[in-house]
Design a protein around this motif. Structure first.
Motif, PDB file in Angstrom:
ATOM      1  N   LEU A  15     -14.286  -5.817  -0.806  1.00  0.00           N
ATOM      2  CA  LEU A  15     -13.488  -5.004   0.104  1.00  0.00           C
ATOM      3  C   LEU A  15     -12.625  -5.875   1.020  1.00  0.00           C
ATOM      4  CD1 LEU A  15     -16.092  -2.271   1.067  1.00  0.00           C
ATOM      5  CD2 LEU A  15     -13.893  -1.866  -0.084  1.00  0.00           C
ATOM      6  N   VAL A  18      -9.688  -7.158  -1.084  1.00  0.00           N
ATOM      7  CA  VAL A  18      -8.661  -6.126  -1.303  1.00  0.00           C
ATOM      8  C   VAL A  18      -7.898  -5.871  -0.015  1.00  0.00           C
ATOM      9  CG1 VAL A  18      -8.275  -3.690  -1.846  1.00  0.00           C
ATOM     10  CG2 VAL A  18      -9.815  -5.051  -3.269  1.00  0.00           C
ATOM     11  N   GLN A  19      -8.618  -5.813   1.103  1.00  0.00           N
ATOM     12  CA  GLN A  19      -7.961  -5.584   2.388  1.00  0.00           C
ATOM     13  C   GLN A  19      -6.981  -6.718   2.697  1.00  0.00           C
ATOM     14  OE1 GLN A  19     -10.413  -5.826   5.947  1.00  0.00           O
ATOM     15  NE2 GLN A  19      -9.328  -4.072   6.790  1.00  0.00           N
ATOM     16  N   SER A  22      -3.933  -6.541   0.372  1.00  0.00           N
ATOM     17  CA  SER A  22      -3.088  -5.387   0.711  1.00  0.00           C
ATOM     18  C   SER A  22      -2.249  -5.682   1.948  1.00  0.00           C
ATOM     19  CB  SER A  22      -3.945  -4.143   0.958  1.00  0.00           C
ATOM     20  OG  SER A  22      -4.595  -3.752  -0.223  1.00  0.00           O
ATOM     21  N   GLN A  54       1.526   2.445   0.710  1.00  0.00           N
ATOM     22  CA  GLN A  54       0.319   2.552  -0.106  1.00  0.00           C
ATOM     23  C   GLN A  54      -0.640   1.397   0.178  1.00  0.00           C
ATOM     24  OE1 GLN A  54       2.022   2.711  -4.026  1.00  0.00           O
ATOM     25  NE2 GLN A  54       2.486   4.892  -3.885  1.00  0.00           N
ATOM     26  N   ASP A  55      -0.093   0.195   0.320  1.00  0.00           N
ATOM     27  CA  ASP A  55      -0.950  -0.949   0.635  1.00  0.00           C
ATOM     28  C   ASP A  55      -1.549  -0.826   2.024  1.00  0.00           C
ATOM     29  OD1 ASP A  55      -1.319  -2.681  -1.552  1.00  0.00           O
ATOM     30  OD2 ASP A  55       0.713  -3.431  -1.367  1.00  0.00           O
ATOM     31  N   GLU A  57      -2.315   1.947   3.530  1.00  0.00           N
ATOM     32  CA  GLU A  57      -3.383   2.941   3.405  1.00  0.00           C
ATOM     33  C   GLU A  57      -4.608   2.323   2.727  1.00  0.00           C
ATOM     34  OE1 GLU A  57      -5.641   6.165   3.876  1.00  0.00           O
ATOM     35  OE2 GLU A  57      -3.683   5.842   4.791  1.00  0.00           O
ATOM     36  N   ARG A  58      -4.374   1.512   1.723  1.00  0.00           N
ATOM     37  CA  ARG A  58      -5.472   0.832   1.014  1.00  0.00           C
ATOM     38  C   ARG A  58      -6.242  -0.072   1.976  1.00  0.00           C
ATOM     39  NH1 ARG A  58      -2.412  -0.920  -2.718  1.00  0.00           N
ATOM     40  NH2 ARG A  58      -2.685   0.943  -3.963  1.00  0.00           N
ATOM     41  N   ALA A  59      -5.536  -0.804   2.815  1.00  0.00           N
ATOM     42  CA  ALA A  59      -6.183  -1.688   3.790  1.00  0.00           C
ATOM     43  C   ALA A  59      -6.995  -0.881   4.796  1.00  0.00           C
ATOM     44  CB  ALA A  59      -5.126  -2.537   4.510  1.00  0.00           C
ATOM     45  N   LYS A  60      -6.472   0.262   5.232  1.00  0.00           N
ATOM     46  CA  LYS A  60      -7.207   1.127   6.170  1.00  0.00           C
ATOM     47  C   LYS A  60      -8.483   1.652   5.538  1.00  0.00           C
ATOM     48  CE  LYS A  60      -3.145   2.785   8.638  1.00  0.00           C
ATOM     49  NZ  LYS A  60      -2.275   3.949   8.875  1.00  0.00           N
ATOM     50  N   ARG A  61      -8.408   2.032   4.269  1.00  0.00           N
ATOM     51  CA  ARG A  61      -9.606   2.531   3.578  1.00  0.00           C
ATOM     52  C   ARG A  61     -10.657   1.436   3.455  1.00  0.00           C
ATOM     53  NH1 ARG A  61      -8.763   5.732  -1.695  1.00  0.00           N
ATOM     54  NH2 ARG A  61     -10.927   6.241  -1.221  1.00  0.00           N
ATOM     55  N   CYS A  62     -10.224   0.231   3.142  1.00  0.00           N
ATOM     56  CA  CYS A  62     -11.162  -0.895   3.086  1.00  0.00           C
ATOM     57  C   CYS A  62     -11.826  -1.091   4.431  1.00  0.00           C
ATOM     58  CB  CYS A  62     -10.442  -2.184   2.672  1.00  0.00           C
ATOM     59  SG  CYS A  62      -9.979  -2.260   0.938  1.00  0.00           S
TER      60      CYS A  62
END
Length: 71
Positions: A15, A18-19, A22, A54-55, A57-62
């Motif tokens: 995670l 990925v964060q 991103s 999109q990236d 948002e991906r970082a926030k989800r991580c």
């Protein structure tokens, strides 16, 4: 350094990776947006802005997952 050699479990390490990627990509895409706008290619600039969003948002989800894991 492999995840097994840190204090983080594999999932946390993944995670974080990925964060990081991103956020790094989002920073780079800002230049791509400027390049496209400078070239008068607003449709391509919009595409890069979409990818950047999109990236982000991906970082926030991580970040949220890491918080859940207590990392």
């Amino acid at each position: 350094m492999p995840a097994g050699q840190t204090d983080f479990d594999d999932v946390s390490f993944d995670l974080i990776s990925v964060q990081y990627h991103s956020l790094k990509a989002g920073h780079d895409y800002g230049q791509y947006v400027r390049d496209a706008k400078n070239a008068g290619l607003d449709d391509i600039a919009s595409f890069f802005e979409e990818v950047m969003s999109q990236d982000a948002e991906r970082a926030k989800r991580c970040h949220a997952f890491l918080k859940e894991l207590g990392t």
